[in-house]
Design a protein around this motif. Structure first.
Motif, mmCIF file in Angstrom:
data_model
loop_
_atom_site.group_PDB
_atom_site.id
_atom_site.type_symbol
_atom_site.label_atom_id
_atom_site.label_comp_id
_atom_site.label_asym_id
_atom_site.label_seq_id
_atom_site.Cartn_x
_atom_site.Cartn_y
_atom_site.Cartn_z
ATOM 1 N N LEU A 346 0.833 -1.197 0.000
ATOM 2 C CA LEU A 346 0.000 0.000 0.000
ATOM 3 C C LEU A 346 0.867 1.246 0.000
ATOM 4 C CD1 LEU A 346 -2.828 -0.924 2.529
ATOM 5 C CD2 LEU A 346 -3.146 -0.321 0.119
ATOM 6 N N HIS A 347 0.416 2.267 -0.740
ATOM 7 C CA HIS A 347 1.198 3.497 -0.856
ATOM 8 C C HIS A 347 0.275 4.700 -0.683
ATOM 9 C CE1 HIS A 347 4.678 1.196 -2.328
ATOM 10 N NE2 HIS A 347 3.730 0.420 -2.853
ATOM 11 N N ARG A 348 0.622 5.548 0.287
ATOM 12 C CA ARG A 348 -0.197 6.691 0.644
ATOM 13 C C ARG A 348 -0.170 7.737 -0.464
ATOM 14 N NH1 ARG A 348 0.683 11.552 3.634
ATOM 15 N NH2 ARG A 348 -1.058 12.128 5.005
ATOM 16 N N LEU A 349 -1.354 8.288 -0.788
ATOM 17 C CA LEU A 349 -1.487 9.343 -1.789
ATOM 18 C C LEU A 349 -1.638 10.651 -1.020
ATOM 19 C CD1 LEU A 349 -3.930 7.571 -4.280
ATOM 20 C CD2 LEU A 349 -1.442 7.543 -4.270
ATOM 21 N N ALA A 350 -0.572 11.416 -0.935
ATOM 22 C CA ALA A 350 -0.505 12.545 -0.015
ATOM 23 C C ALA A 350 -1.597 13.586 -0.253
ATOM 24 C CB ALA A 350 0.873 13.192 -0.108
ATOM 25 N N ARG A 351 -2.048 13.735 -1.470
ATOM 26 C CA ARG A 351 -3.017 14.789 -1.775
ATOM 27 C C ARG A 351 -4.476 14.312 -1.758
ATOM 28 N NH1 ARG A 351 -0.324 18.121 -6.855
ATOM 29 N NH2 ARG A 351 1.548 18.828 -5.781
ATOM 30 N N GLU A 352 -4.687 13.049 -1.505
ATOM 31 C CA GLU A 352 -6.036 12.480 -1.654
ATOM 32 C C GLU A 352 -6.585 11.991 -0.326
ATOM 33 O OE1 GLU A 352 -7.573 12.676 -4.478
ATOM 34 O OE2 GLU A 352 -5.891 13.284 -5.723
ATOM 35 N N ARG A 353 -7.726 12.534 0.066
ATOM 36 C CA ARG A 353 -8.380 12.040 1.271
ATOM 37 C C ARG A 353 -9.395 10.947 0.886
ATOM 38 N NH1 ARG A 353 -6.929 14.530 5.620
ATOM 39 N NH2 ARG A 353 -8.494 13.360 6.796
ATOM 40 N N GLY A 354 -9.627 10.020 1.825
ATOM 41 C CA GLY A 354 -10.556 8.926 1.583
ATOM 42 C C GLY A 354 -12.006 9.375 1.632
#
Length: 354
Positions: A346-354
């Motif tokens: 899994l890789h965090r998308l810094a600009r995207e909130r869930g």
């Protein structure tokens, strides 16, 4: 004096229980139950397709040899699983989406697949739209100027004569609001000689023309099938591939990967991987959606994106197709979206909130 010798007869399409017995594809013990199946559903296995069958339950034989289980209808199954009948304003037309319509000029196929979602309608008795019915169907398309795409299906449109196909194409050519024509067919793999130069020439049009080939296993793309497909491709008509996810046919990573790669090798762009429609007597082919999603996900990163089909479900009742492919986004405990890589990390998308 030498006795006259009868010339050998060309192979013929297998259509009856007796034909299947003679070909060694069923046993005498199976025959009575299959005679019962034959009262409900047609059988047709052309020589080119029959030659591919190695055993009756191999991925080729399983698709086309009748089975006693077809006489059992599960409570979840429906004679019209995608609602064609309710969406048919005139015979030969199905109008489900605002900008396109199906044109079904005949309900005859070269090959009767045991999982077909139109199995209640297709068969030798389905026949061809007579002249009056075809004129009425074409008139409906002519007067509905919001229709921009016509999908010719059936049955199999390439079972028409080249002359009749040319007449239909000329009629569609005269409708300025029709921009795109699609022909959905199993002929190139089932009976490739039928797609000869005359038929390929009949498909030529100034409109955007596409051939969509129904192919479910890599072995179906024989040299003869590829030659038939090239006759269309040589006329600048692109070919797409659509397959049905089927238990015992293409439901392993190895079988599905081979199918997708074989299509790309033949210059066919995989288009749709269909979830099986719940037609009567087809339960033995069912692969659960979650399993299908895992199967497709297992090929991510293993095959080129050119070979990646859209996994689709035709919602029962005529509500249309929706993509049901694997989801690669997850919401993390921090409320941010994470992307699931092909290797499972899994890789965090810094600009995207869930």
């Amino acid at each position: 004096m030498a006795l006259p010798v009868n010339p050998p007869q060309p192979p013929r399409t297998l259509r009856s229980v007796a034909d299947l017995l003679a070909a060694g594809l069923i046993t005498p013990a199976q025959a009575p139950a299959l005679e019962n199946v034959a009262q409900h559903y047609a059988t047709a296995i052309p020589p080119a397709f029959a030659d591919l069958i190695e055993t009756p339950d191999d991925p080729i034989g399983r698709q086309v040899i009748p089975d006693a289980a077809e006489c059992h209808t599960d409570p979840t199954e429906d004679p019209d699983p995608i609602g064609d009948d309710a969406l048919s304003p005139v015979p030969g037309i199905v109008h489900r989406y605002a900008d396109r319509a199906l044109l079904k000029p005949l309900l005859v196929c070269p090959l009767y697949c045991r999982f077909c979602f139109r199995r209640e309608h297709v068969g030798p008795g389905g026949g061809v739209l007579d002249e009056a019915a075809l004129v009425r169907a074409l008139d409906w398309l002519r007067t509905h100027t919001d229709i921009h795409e016509v999908v010719m299906t059936g049955g199999d449109p390439l079972m028409l004569s080249a002359r009749r196909m040319r007449m239909i194409m000329q009629a569609l050519e005269g409708m300025t609001h029709i921009h795109t024509i699609r022909i959905h067919s199993r002929v190139p793999v089932a009976d490739p000689d039928r797609l000869d130069e005359a038929m390929a020439a009949a498909l030529e049009t100034t409109r955007s023309m596409w051939l969509v080939l129904h192919v479910n296993h890599a072995r179906e793309l024989t040299p003869a099938a590829r030659a038939a497909i090239r006759r269309v491709q040589a006329r600048a008509i692109p070919v797409l591939g659509q397959s049905v996810l089927l238990r015992g046919v293409n439901d392993t990573p190895e079988a599905l990967e081979a199918l997708l790669r074989a299509q790309v090798a033949a210059r066919i762009r995989p288009y749709y991987l269909h979830q099986l429609d719940p037609a009567p007597g087809t339960a033995r082919f069912h692969v659960p959606i979650r399993e299908g999603q895992r199967l497709l996900a297992s090929l991510r990163g293993r095959v080129t994106g050119i070979a990646w089909p859209t996994y689709v479900l035709d919602i029962p009742g005529g509500h249309g197709k929706v993509p049901i492919g694997p989801d690669y986004l997850r919401t993390g405990p921090d409320g941010m979206l994470h992307a699931l890589a092909p290797d499972g990390t899994l890789h965090r998308l810094a600009r995207e909130r869930g």
